[in-house]
Design a protein around this motif. Structure first.
Motif, PDB file in Angstrom:
ATOM      1  N   PHE A   9      14.068  40.030 -20.495  1.00 56.18           N
ATOM      2  CA  PHE A   9      14.903  40.975 -19.654  1.00 56.18           C
ATOM      3  C   PHE A   9      14.291  42.496 -19.932  1.00 56.18           C
ATOM      4  O   PHE A   9      15.187  43.300 -19.867  1.00 56.18           O
ATOM      5  N   THR A  19      12.542  42.595 -14.768  1.00 58.03           N
ATOM      6  CA  THR A  19      13.522  41.784 -15.127  1.00 58.03           C
ATOM      7  C   THR A  19      13.200  40.392 -14.247  1.00 58.03           C
ATOM      8  O   THR A  19      12.608  40.534 -13.493  1.00 58.03           O
ATOM      9  N   THR A  63      16.099  38.436 -14.032  1.00 57.26           N
ATOM     10  CA  THR A  63      17.403  37.991 -13.836  1.00 57.26           C
ATOM     11  C   THR A  63      17.557  37.079 -12.695  1.00 57.26           C
ATOM     12  O   THR A  63      18.238  35.999 -12.508  1.00 57.26           O
ATOM     13  N   VAL A  91      19.166  33.413 -12.403  1.00 58.88           N
ATOM     14  CA  VAL A  91      20.389  33.200 -11.355  1.00 58.88           C
ATOM     15  C   VAL A  91      20.187  31.928 -10.793  1.00 58.88           C
ATOM     16  O   VAL A  91      21.124  31.041 -10.332  1.00 58.88           O
ATOM     17  N   LYS A 103      20.539  28.883 -12.938  1.00 56.86           N
ATOM     18  CA  LYS A 103      21.742  28.484 -13.027  1.00 56.86           C
ATOM     19  C   LYS A 103      22.426  27.842 -12.102  1.00 56.86           C
ATOM     20  O   LYS A 103      23.448  26.993 -11.980  1.00 56.86           O
ATOM     21  N   HIS A 110      13.535  35.545 -26.971  1.00 55.11           N
ATOM     22  CA  HIS A 110      13.500  37.112 -27.023  1.00 55.11           C
ATOM     23  C   HIS A 110      12.157  37.690 -27.542  1.00 55.11           C
ATOM     24  O   HIS A 110      11.630  36.887 -28.418  1.00 55.11           O
ATOM     25  N   GLY A 155      19.842  42.831 -22.566  1.00 59.91           N
ATOM     26  CA  GLY A 155      19.493  42.389 -21.102  1.00 59.91           C
ATOM     27  C   GLY A 155      20.022  41.101 -20.746  1.00 59.91           C
ATOM     28  O   GLY A 155      20.276  40.883 -19.306  1.00 59.91           O
ATOM     29  N   ILE A 156      20.179  40.092 -21.587  1.00 63.23           N
ATOM     30  CA  ILE A 156      20.521  38.685 -21.384  1.00 63.23           C
ATOM     31  C   ILE A 156      21.898  38.888 -20.458  1.00 63.23           C
ATOM     32  O   ILE A 156      22.344  37.792 -19.779  1.00 63.23           O
ATOM     33  N   GLY A 170      22.798  40.355 -18.181  1.00 64.26           N
ATOM     34  CA  GLY A 170      22.440  40.393 -16.572  1.00 64.26           C
ATOM     35  C   GLY A 170      22.651  41.946 -16.172  1.00 64.26           C
ATOM     36  O   GLY A 170      22.322  42.339 -15.023  1.00 64.26           O
ATOM     37  N   GLN A 207      21.181  45.473 -15.824  1.00 64.23           N
ATOM     38  CA  GLN A 207      19.757  45.848 -16.021  1.00 64.23           C
ATOM     39  C   GLN A 207      19.628  47.119 -16.872  1.00 64.23           C
ATOM     40  O   GLN A 207      20.145  47.920 -17.067  1.00 64.23           O
ATOM     41  N   LEU A 224      24.288  37.940 -30.902  1.00 62.69           N
ATOM     42  CA  LEU A 224      23.352  38.079 -29.833  1.00 62.69           C
ATOM     43  C   LEU A 224      21.977  37.293 -30.397  1.00 62.69           C
ATOM     44  O   LEU A 224      21.346  37.884 -31.387  1.00 62.69           O
ATOM     45  N   GLY A 225      21.118  36.483 -29.834  1.00 56.37           N
ATOM     46  CA  GLY A 225      19.752  36.025 -29.995  1.00 56.37           C
ATOM     47  C   GLY A 225      20.047  34.698 -30.956  1.00 56.37           C
ATOM     48  O   GLY A 225      19.081  34.096 -31.352  1.00 56.37           O
ATOM     49  N   VAL A 282      22.935  41.736  -7.852  1.00 54.97           N
ATOM     50  CA  VAL A 282      22.251  40.860  -8.581  1.00 54.97           C
ATOM     51  C   VAL A 282      22.901  40.747 -10.030  1.00 54.97           C
ATOM     52  O   VAL A 282      22.794  39.718 -10.981  1.00 54.97           O
ATOM     53  N   GLU A 298      26.067  38.777  -9.886  1.00 55.78           N
ATOM     54  CA  GLU A 298      25.913  37.282 -10.017  1.00 55.78           C
ATOM     55  C   GLU A 298      25.604  36.867 -11.252  1.00 55.78           C
ATOM     56  O   GLU A 298      25.958  35.634 -11.696  1.00 55.78           O
ATOM     57  N   MET A 299      24.835  37.520 -12.231  1.00 52.15           N
ATOM     58  CA  MET A 299      24.568  37.187 -13.327  1.00 52.15           C
ATOM     59  C   MET A 299      25.897  37.080 -14.325  1.00 52.15           C
ATOM     60  O   MET A 299      26.141  36.387 -15.032  1.00 52.15           O
ATOM     61  N   PHE A 314      28.429  33.887 -14.251  1.00 52.40           N
ATOM     62  CA  PHE A 314      28.131  32.918 -15.152  1.00 52.40           C
ATOM     63  C   PHE A 314      28.742  33.232 -16.601  1.00 52.40           C
ATOM     64  O   PHE A 314      29.202  32.153 -17.061  1.00 52.40           O
ATOM     65  N   TYR A 315      29.143  34.257 -16.930  1.00 53.67           N
ATOM     66  CA  TYR A 315      29.674  34.756 -18.070  1.00 53.67           C
ATOM     67  C   TYR A 315      31.169  34.980 -18.023  1.00 53.67           C
ATOM     68  O   TYR A 315      31.792  35.409 -19.222  1.00 53.67           O
TER      69      TYR A 315
END
Lengths: 295, 295
Positions: free
Chosen positions: A112, A116, A118, A122, A125, A135, B144-145, B147, B149, B247-248, B283, B286-287, B290-291
């Motif tokens: 990321f 990107t 992303t 998307v 998923k 990472h 960045g994960i 979503g 940017q 994270l990670g 976009v 959209e990410m 999911f969360y």
């Protein structure tokens, strides 16, 4: 009896492992094949198909320098180069495979990071494919090496190549805002890989321009043209900057100086990037001193 | 004759290697011992002394979860934990060793990530010690994960624990500026490790408070208190955010929702961080979907 239970548990494990196919998106870091993490390498080992995003990677892990074959040697399996068209047009194919098999998608830097992915995540998923991210370093954090503190950066900008008829300068306002707030600006410089030739667009046959990577010199030239055209001065040729070439590689080059000074320096091979300094603190200044050009 | 030349060259190589002692500052990434890069592991192998920054690492590679011993097993050598005092007060000792020997200094994340080690680098360079940085992922890019940017983030802020008498809120203006520009804000949450107790400060004996790590819930509570106190609304309890814990790591937790929604969620063990979303693009949405929490 215990053995039976254990066997059942094992089979269940196997079925689960068989069912849970995975798309691994693996960051390779910035330098060479040795910058992958142990976790990333283990994931590659599990995968039957290994794709590599070729948009920026042709550079860092360039075919010219045997980079790809070094990677293939390290992994002990072939790598399928996925250029921009393939990722955009054939993502479905890559993803369809991830339904049946572990698939690795290698990305220079972090998944990321500056470029990107992303969209690929998307799509995966939505298709019900499990995605795992490994990472790594990217320009967005490795830039910290220049000494300017990461939490003192404003919005990052991208500087595109000017053409005779197309001179977009929306990044100027962003730099201006950052400077007003005393923040540093990371400028990512244009990469043109696999751009169709004008002729090929007209004739419908695919032919590509040679790749172009913006140098720090060109970036500064364009930046100074903008303030001249606008008769404004969010920065001048005396504004302190840091130029970085091949960040994270063995032969990286980092030079601090004014725009005027950096414009005279040959930073060599791509990739280049540029930081326009905001207000600096003493500890930042001390680090910049190590990189300052002595002209 | 050829052999003689080769021998001479070899000796020269050896002398050069002996002379060029190095301080390696090695990023370990965010998850566990498998997140080190091949380059990082090779550097550790070369070093006779291996220090590890303990300020944040006690957590990610916690003694409690055998993290340090996992690292020691992987490296095949002992690790000296360097707490904040040691790094600040005894940096000279660490650096003096790097005059005679290869020394590794391990850092969770990237060497120039959220916790900076610029000062150690500056001191080393002033002493004429060669420094080599091995980059890795840090919160600054791994975020960045979620979503959102990376190039749409403004200045990063740190949120400190409020006390009854000390309620610094200078980060508020930074969030406000970011939001006015439609940018996302990464909020790093306070870590209090090895804080001397008030009693120990009075009596001159060293005793420490138990470690404290700010949760997402506390961060949101403090953030909402500030807008209430100021009667302003750079954000409200309905502002979209993303909460990220660990994270990670294998058990990372990422939830998107309003401040009000996230405040009700138990994110579990530290470290936590929070992103306050700015203007989002499709976009990115959209990410986030999911969360998104389903309350």
């Amino acid at each position: 009896m215990l053995r039976l239970v254990s066997n059942a548990a094992e089979s269940e494990e196997k079925i689960k492992a068989w069912r849970t196919k995975m798309l691994y998106i693996i960051g390779l870091g910035l330098g060479d094949e040795q910058d992958i993490t142990l976790k990333g390498l283990e994931a590659v080992n599990k995968c039957h198909k290994v794709y590599m995003e070729a948009y920026t990677s042709l550079l860092s892990f360039g075919l010219s320098t045997n980079g790809i074959s070094n990677l293939e040697k390290l992994y002990g399996k072939p790598i399928i180069l996925a250029d921009r068209e393939m990722v955009e047009e054939k993502a479905h194919e890559i993803l369809a495979q991830a339904h049946h098999d572990h698939v690795a998608f290698l990305v220079v830097g972090d998944p990321f990071g500056a470029t990107t992915h992303t969209d690929l995540v998307v799509r995966a998923k939505k298709m019900g494919i499990d995605v795992k991210i490994v990472h790594n370093a990217s320009v967005m954090n490795a830039i910290g090496i220049c000494g300017l503190q990461l939490y003192r950066y404003g919005e990052t900008v991208s500087i595109p190549f000017f053409t005779e008829t197309w001179r977009p300068d929306s990044f100027y306002e962003k730099i201006q805002r950052n400077r007003l707030m005393g923040l540093h600006t990371l400028c990512l410089l244009d990469i043109r890989v696999k751009e169709p030739t004008l002729e090929s667009l007209c004739r419908g046959k695919k032919a590509y321009e040679p790749p172009r990577y913006m140098t720090i010199n060109t970036a500064i030239e364009q930046l100074l043209e903008i303030v001249q055209d606008r008769e404004e001065s969010a920065y001048t040729e005396d504004t302190e900057c840091v130029g970085l070439a091949r960040l994270g590689s063995e032969d990286q080059m980092i030079v601090a100086g004014t725009m005027k000074q950096l414009q005279l320096i040959d930073f060599g091979e791509p990739l280049h990037c540029l930081v326009i300094a905001g207000k600096t603190h003493p500890v930042e200044e001390e680090m910049l001193d190590f990189y300052r050009c002595r002209t």
